[in-house]
Design a protein around this motif. Sequence first.
Motif, PDB file in Angstrom:
ATOM      1  N   TRP A  96      12.959  -0.242 -40.788  1.00 35.52           N
ATOM      2  CA  TRP A  96      12.835  -1.638 -40.345  1.00 35.52           C
ATOM      3  C   TRP A  96      11.748  -1.805 -39.298  1.00 35.52           C
ATOM      4  O   TRP A  96      11.218  -2.913 -39.127  1.00 35.52           O
ATOM      5  N   LYS A  99       8.527  -4.418 -39.172  1.00 36.91           N
ATOM      6  CA  LYS A  99       8.652  -5.500 -40.154  1.00 36.91           C
ATOM      7  C   LYS A  99       8.746  -6.865 -39.456  1.00 36.91           C
ATOM      8  O   LYS A  99       9.358  -6.991 -38.399  1.00 36.91           O
ATOM      9  N   THR A 100       8.146  -7.859 -40.070  1.00 35.23           N
ATOM     10  CA  THR A 100       8.309  -9.237 -39.619  1.00 35.23           C
ATOM     11  C   THR A 100       9.544  -9.798 -40.297  1.00 35.23           C
ATOM     12  O   THR A 100       9.716  -9.654 -41.519  1.00 35.23           O
ATOM     13  N   VAL A 120      13.647 -10.060 -44.356  1.00 40.45           N
ATOM     14  CA  VAL A 120      12.242  -9.649 -44.276  1.00 40.45           C
ATOM     15  C   VAL A 120      11.348 -10.787 -44.753  1.00 40.45           C
ATOM     16  O   VAL A 120      11.579 -11.388 -45.810  1.00 40.45           O
ATOM     17  N   SER A 338       3.367  -6.319 -39.684  1.00 42.83           N
ATOM     18  CA  SER A 338       3.190  -6.268 -41.131  1.00 42.83           C
ATOM     19  C   SER A 338       2.099  -7.244 -41.535  1.00 42.83           C
ATOM     20  O   SER A 338       1.761  -8.158 -40.791  1.00 42.83           O
TER      21      SER A 338
END
Length: 345
Positions: A96, A99-100, A120, A338
């Motif tokens: 994770w 991640k945005t 996500v 990301s």
Amino acid sequence: MITSEQQRTATAYWTVGPGKGELRREDLPAPGPGEALVRTLYSGISKGTELVVHNDRVPECVAEAMAAPNQDGAFPYPVKFGYLTVGIVEAGPENWTGKTVFCLYPHQDRFIVPVESLTVVPAGVPARRAVLTGTVETAVNGLWEAGPRLGDRVAVIGAGLVGGMVAKLLSAFPLGRLQLIDVDSAKRAFAETLGVDFSHPDDALPDCDIVIHCSASQEGLKRSLQLAGDEGDVIEMSWYADRNVTLPLGEDFHARRLSIRASQVGVVARARRHRRTNADRLELAVSLLRDPGFDVFLTGSSTFAELPDAVQRLSDGTLDALCHVIEYPVIEDPVSESPSTEGTR
């Protein structure tokens, strides 16, 4: 890099009295197993619901049911309320990190949640636009409730954030007719941007198969009953909070065997409840935001420090907005983001 002091504290927006909000500092523990530390990039003010909270208008009898997923405190106040937040995972499970993500979380610069609470943000969806995920989810749920069919005649009453979002999604359906209806003629340009026919309530076309009501007004709901065709459906997406609504049920409602059904995003619409989870619905909502046409709903921004003033200005009408975006400070040397956040700050 983020210091240990920064990791131990966070700043959040709290409603602390009728018409009064403030930023408060609070402790932030380290994430536990299966949890993520998220640094907020943007949050959005959901004007309708958040102003109900701001002005202490949540009815006591539904206070528990109307609590947001990650709300802290209780109505009327002090309460930490909100649910349109996008950030980047800075710590947590390895798959994770970086991640945005979108989360139904109140306005707060850093927060910790189980990773199951995160959605996500896919490539192609800018982080700023992703704050609309919760509103798109509301519109999706309303359409699942309404169940439009090929060639249907549909009216959407109320050209605000939710009504406009519903009309935007419906514009892709093979309908026989679609009208976005509002008393404010200035909304015509907004409807044209969405590619949807606009009408004043007095000029709206009748005999609709479905009328979706989003104006949160007594007159709007009354007009919905008039525009629905015989045995037609009115989908009520407005929340009236503590206001009483009077309807002429001796007129169109009984005589033409109409139906009024509530749509509320707290649970998946009945027509999809056994085959879709809340997480499924959120993933669908954020995927739809690849369409840049949704940017029309983002109508202004303020810094996080300006949030209390922005909420008050929305409340007193000196600030007009569909979705007002809150921008959070950029931290030096953050964790790499990301691709979906490129060009958004």
